[in-house]
Scaffold this active site. Structure first.
Site, PDB file in Angstrom:
ATOM      1  N   LYS A  52      36.229  37.837  25.992  1.00  0.00           N
ATOM      2  CA  LYS A  52      35.952  39.152  25.888  1.00  0.00           C
ATOM      3  C   LYS A  52      35.801  40.050  24.240  1.00  0.00           C
ATOM      4  O   LYS A  52      34.835  40.880  24.150  1.00  0.00           O
ATOM      5  CB  LYS A  52      36.943  40.065  26.637  1.00  0.00           C
ATOM      6  N   GLN A  96      44.797  42.707  31.656  1.00  0.00           N
ATOM      7  CA  GLN A  96      44.633  41.241  32.201  1.00  0.00           C
ATOM      8  C   GLN A  96      45.525  41.107  33.247  1.00  0.00           C
ATOM      9  O   GLN A  96      46.717  41.106  32.915  1.00  0.00           O
ATOM     10  CB  GLN A  96      44.605  40.442  30.742  1.00  0.00           C
ATOM     11  N   ASP A 119      37.182  47.171  34.988  1.00  0.00           N
ATOM     12  CA  ASP A 119      37.242  46.070  36.039  1.00  0.00           C
ATOM     13  C   ASP A 119      36.866  46.444  37.276  1.00  0.00           C
ATOM     14  O   ASP A 119      36.570  45.509  37.993  1.00  0.00           O
ATOM     15  CB  ASP A 119      38.628  45.602  35.997  1.00  0.00           C
TER      16      ASP A 119
HETATM   17  N1  GUN Z   1      42.288  37.931  35.680  1.00  0.00           N
HETATM   18  C1  GUN Z   1      41.213  37.072  36.041  1.00  0.00           C
HETATM   19  N2  GUN Z   1      40.135  37.737  36.274  1.00  0.00           N
HETATM   20  C2  GUN Z   1      40.092  38.855  35.782  1.00  0.00           C
HETATM   21  C3  GUN Z   1      39.333  40.067  35.427  1.00  0.00           C
HETATM   22  O1  GUN Z   1      38.150  40.012  35.880  1.00  0.00           O
HETATM   23  N3  GUN Z   1      40.090  41.347  35.001  1.00  0.00           N
HETATM   24  C4  GUN Z   1      41.506  41.068  34.681  1.00  0.00           C
HETATM   25  N4  GUN Z   1      41.918  42.447  34.196  1.00  0.00           N
HETATM   26  N5  GUN Z   1      42.222  40.154  34.963  1.00  0.00           N
HETATM   27  C5  GUN Z   1      41.600  38.962  35.511  1.00  0.00           C
END
Ligand code: GUN
Length: 292
Positions: A52, A96, A119
């Site tokens: 990211k 996350q 998200d």
């Molecule tokens: N863990 C696995 N995929 C994601 C996601 O798309 N966003 C977040 N915040 N955590 C994750």
């Protein structure tokens, strides 16, 4: 058989986002700013957050990663969320997942300001998605919809089988594919760990979205000729011959399924890069909405 190339498609999208960011800056607008909170040292989470961060740099966003030890208390994380909610320099942020077991994930998600929830996990945004209202569509389903659209994959009236009922992928995916318009208008079946005879559903499917987290679950004899296959799986499987000591395996037995498929996503290079670029799109959207 056509490969649904997420790497190439995401590169194209990233270019478009970068151009838009450059134009914003030329107009004197602020650089979009995405913040990621990472608690503990889960290997997969560290990899996601690093991807990211890299994508933010590529498109010209400001990117901040806040790293905290696994022992961080829930109260301290809630304080951090409140601080980001109030920080006018932050356009969007993500926490996350998974979080350490002593922290209530849902409580954290619900504390995020929905207008910064890039998200799309907050109940308000999930509810808006279900109603077909403007929202932040969570990144993986959003990326898959974009990939289907990019390749002009027909969806109207098709039977789509979604394998997996997670809040992050399966449920929103089923919702989007059943919505009116393109890409949508599908008849959707959700299968999960308690479904009896999954193959009876997948064999009838025109489109299969495999999001179970079970390596090579979907075998060649479970799909019909001409099916569209979207593989969301990214399980780390130990592999001594690989430099990192593991390789990433999808939920689809690619070598068996690909010859029967009309379209198929590879792993890696399919859904993964589309997920990252979708988060970038949501962050740009958040920055744009905040100006209104
Ligand atoms: N863990 C696995 N995929 C994601 C996601 O798309 N966003 C977040 N915040 N955590 C994750």
């Amino acid at each position: 058989m056509t490969i649904l190339d997420g790497k190439a498609t995401s590169a194209k999208y990233k270019q478009a986002i970068a151009a838009e960011v450059a134009e914003r800056i030329a107009q004197g607008k602020k650089q979009p700013h995405l913040v990621a909170i990472l608690v503990g040292d889960n290997g997969a989470s560290k990899t996601y957050v690093a991807s990211k961060e890299k994508a933010c740099n590529e498109v010209g966003f400001k990117s901040t990663v806040l790293r905290f030890p696994a022992e961080m208390t829930e109260a301290d994380l809630l304080k951090e969320v409140a601080r980001l909610n109030a920080d006018s320099d932050v356009d969007g942020f993500i926490v996350q997942l998974p979080l350490p077991a002593h922290i209530d994930e849902q409580k954290i998600i619900e504390a995020i300001d929905p207008s910064k929830d890039v998200d799309g996990f907050h109940p308000e945004n999930v509810g808006r998605l279900c109603l077909g209202l403007e929202t932040f569509v969570s990144a993986t389903p959003y990326g898959i919809m974009c990939l289907l659209e990019e390749y002009g994959v027909e969806t109207k009236g098709k039977h789509c089988v979604v394998l997996g009922r997670s809040n992050i992928v399966g449920r929103p995916m089923a919702n989007l594919l059943s919505q009116k318009g393109y890409p949508g208008d599908c008849t959707v079946t959700i299968c999960h760990s308690r479904t009896r005879n999954i193959a009876s559903y997948t064999k009838d499917a025109d489109i299969i979205v495999a999001a179970l987290g079970s390596p090579e679950f979907l075998k060649g004899d479970m799909v019909k000729d001409g099916a569209v296959i979207v593989d969301v799986g990214i399980t780390r499987v130990p592999d001594e011959t690989a430099a990192k000591g593991y390789r990433i395996v999808g939920d689809v037995a690619f070598d068996e399924v690909a010859p029967k498929a009309s379209y198929i996503t590879p792993v890696p290079g399919g859904v993964g890069p589309m997920t990252i670029v979708s988060l970038m799109r949501n962050t740009l959207l958040a920055a744009q909405r905040r100006e209104k």
